[in-house]
Design an enzyme around this catalytic site. Structure first.
Site, PDB file in Angstrom:
ATOM      1  N   THR A 155       0.813  -1.210   0.000  1.00 32.65           N
ATOM      2  CA  THR A 155       0.000   0.000   0.000  1.00 32.65           C
ATOM      3  C   THR A 155       0.848   1.261   0.000  1.00 32.65           C
ATOM      4  O   THR A 155       0.496   2.256  -0.639  1.00 32.65           O
ATOM      5  CB  THR A 155      -0.934  -0.003   1.219  1.00 32.65           C
ATOM      6  OG1 THR A 155      -1.728  -1.192   1.196  1.00 32.65           O
ATOM      7  CG2 THR A 155      -1.850   1.208   1.213  1.00 32.65           C
ATOM      8  N   GLU A 156       1.965   1.219   0.695  1.00 33.54           N
ATOM      9  CA  GLU A 156       2.800   2.409   0.821  1.00 33.54           C
ATOM     10  C   GLU A 156       3.571   2.741  -0.453  1.00 33.54           C
ATOM     11  O   GLU A 156       3.622   3.892  -0.871  1.00 33.54           O
ATOM     12  CB  GLU A 156       3.784   2.238   1.982  1.00 33.54           C
ATOM     13  CG  GLU A 156       3.158   2.296   3.365  1.00 33.54           C
ATOM     14  CD  GLU A 156       2.746   3.709   3.764  1.00 33.54           C
ATOM     15  OE1 GLU A 156       3.057   4.653   3.018  1.00 33.54           O
ATOM     16  OE2 GLU A 156       2.127   3.860   4.822  1.00 33.54           O
ATOM     17  N   SER A 157       4.204   1.744  -1.059  1.00 36.37           N
ATOM     18  CA  SER A 157       5.117   2.036  -2.163  1.00 36.37           C
ATOM     19  C   SER A 157       4.868   1.226  -3.426  1.00 36.37           C
ATOM     20  O   SER A 157       5.495   1.500  -4.456  1.00 36.37           O
ATOM     21  CB  SER A 157       6.560   1.781  -1.713  1.00 36.37           C
ATOM     22  OG  SER A 157       6.785   0.392  -1.509  1.00 36.37           O
TER      23      SER A 157
END
Length: 272
Positions: A113-115
Site C-alpha cells: 500500500t505504501e510504495s
C-alpha cells in the site's frame, strides 16, 4: 503508460461463472465488455468490434505514493500487485518479521500500500522507500539510508512493532498511527476522522486478509537484471545463512469478487 505484453491471469468469480482478470505488470486500466450473449470480457486492452459492448473501465492503483484516490473503496485492494518486484523482498520481510515479532503478511500489506514495492518511491510529503518512512521516523529507528531495502524494511517493521505494543495489539490503531501519526490517534481516541487514514487502514487490512494472511513465499527471488531484486538479493546474503530455504505458503481464506449492476466490482467474504 507502459504495459508489458506478458499477462498473468487470476480467477474472478462473477455471477457463478469463472472469468479471468489480467494482473498487469504495472498499475493500469481494466476494460469490461459484453458480447451479444451477455458474456463478460475483462481485458487490459481496448477492444473494437460490433459484437462487443463496453460496460466499464476501472483504474487499478498499486499504492498511495502519488496522490489520494479513495484507496479503501477500490477492488484493487483485493487483487495481487502489478509490480514485477512484488516478491523480490520476501526474504527480508520474513527476517524483519522474526526479529521484531510482527506478522510478515502485515509488513507486506503495508509495503504494498505504501510504495507498490518500489524501493525508490518518494511521496510528495517526503516519505521514502518501500515502507515510506518519513525522515523523522527513519532517524528514530536508525535508518541511515531509507532507500536501502534492508534498512527500510527493518525500520518499518520495528515501527509497526512499537505501534502494536503501544496500542495493545490493536492492528487498526497501529496502522492509523503509521499513516497519521501517534499524536492524532491519541488525540481522537481511535482512528482519526480523516478519509485518507480511514481508507488506508481499510486498504492495508483488505490486502492483508485477502493476499498475505497465509504467509509469504521465499522461493520467488531469481537473479536477474532488475535493480531492486539485485539489491534485495545482496541484502539477503548479508543477513542470513539460510537464504535458500523455502517456506511453504499456508492456506489463505478465499474471497469472491462480484460484479455489480453498474459494472463495478466488489469483494465479499466466502463462508467456510
Amino acid at each position: 503508460m507502459k504495459i508489458l505484453h506478458k499477462i498473468v491471469l487470476i480467477s474472478l468469480y462473477c455471477s457463478g461463472s469463472v472469468l479471468w482478470v489480467p494482473s498487469l505488470a504495472y498499475a493500469g486500466r481494466i476494460y469490461t465488455y459484453e458480447d451479444q450473449d451477455g458474456t463478460p470480457l475483462l481485458t487490459n486492452r481496448q477492444q473494437r468490434g460490433k459484437h462487443l459492448k463496453k460496460i466499464n473501465v476501472t483504474f487499478y492503483a498499486d499504492s498511495n505514493i502519488h496522490s489520494y484516490h479513495n484507496w479503501g473503496g477500490s477492488e484493487a485492494s483485493v487483487l495481487p500487485s502489478y509490480s514485477k518486484n512484488k516478491d523480490a523482498f520476501n526474504q527480508l520481510i520474513h527476517q524483519a518479521a522474526q526479529v521484531h515479532g510482527v506478522s510478515e503478511g502485515l509488513i507486506k500489506a503495508v509495503m504494498h500500500t505504501e510504495s507498490g514495492f518500489n524501493s525508490n518511491a518518494r511521496s510528495p510529503v517526503g516519505a521514502q522507500g518501500l515502507m515510506q518512512l518519513m525522515p523523522a521516523t527513519a532517524k528514530r529507528f536508525n535508518v541511515s539510508n531509507p532507500y536501502d531495502p534492508q534498512q527500510n524494511i527493518f525500520g518499518g517493521a520495528r515501527y509497526l512493532s512499537v505501534l502494536l505494543k503501544r496500542y495493545s495489539g490493536n492492528t487498526n490503531l497501529a496502522l492509523a498511527a503509521y499513516n497519521a501519526g501517534e499524536g492524532n490517534v491519541d488525540k481522537y481516541g481511535g482512528i482519526p476522522p480523516f478519509r485518507e487514514t480511514q481508507d488506508y487502514v481499510h486498504r492495508v487490512m483488505s490486502r492483508y486478509n485477502n493476499l498475505y494472511a497465509g504467509g509469504i513465499r521465499l522461493d520467488t527471488i531469481k537473479d536477474n537484471n532488475d535493480t531492486d531484486s539485485a539489491i534485495a538479493s545482496a541484502s539477503i546474503k548479508n543477513t542470513t545463512n539460510n537464504s535458500s530455504q523455502i517456506f511453504p505458503t499456508r492456506k489463505m481464506n478465499t474471497r469472491k469478487i462480484i460484479q455489480l449492476s453498474d459494472g463495478t466490482f466488489t469483494d465479499i467474504a466466502v463462508r467456510n
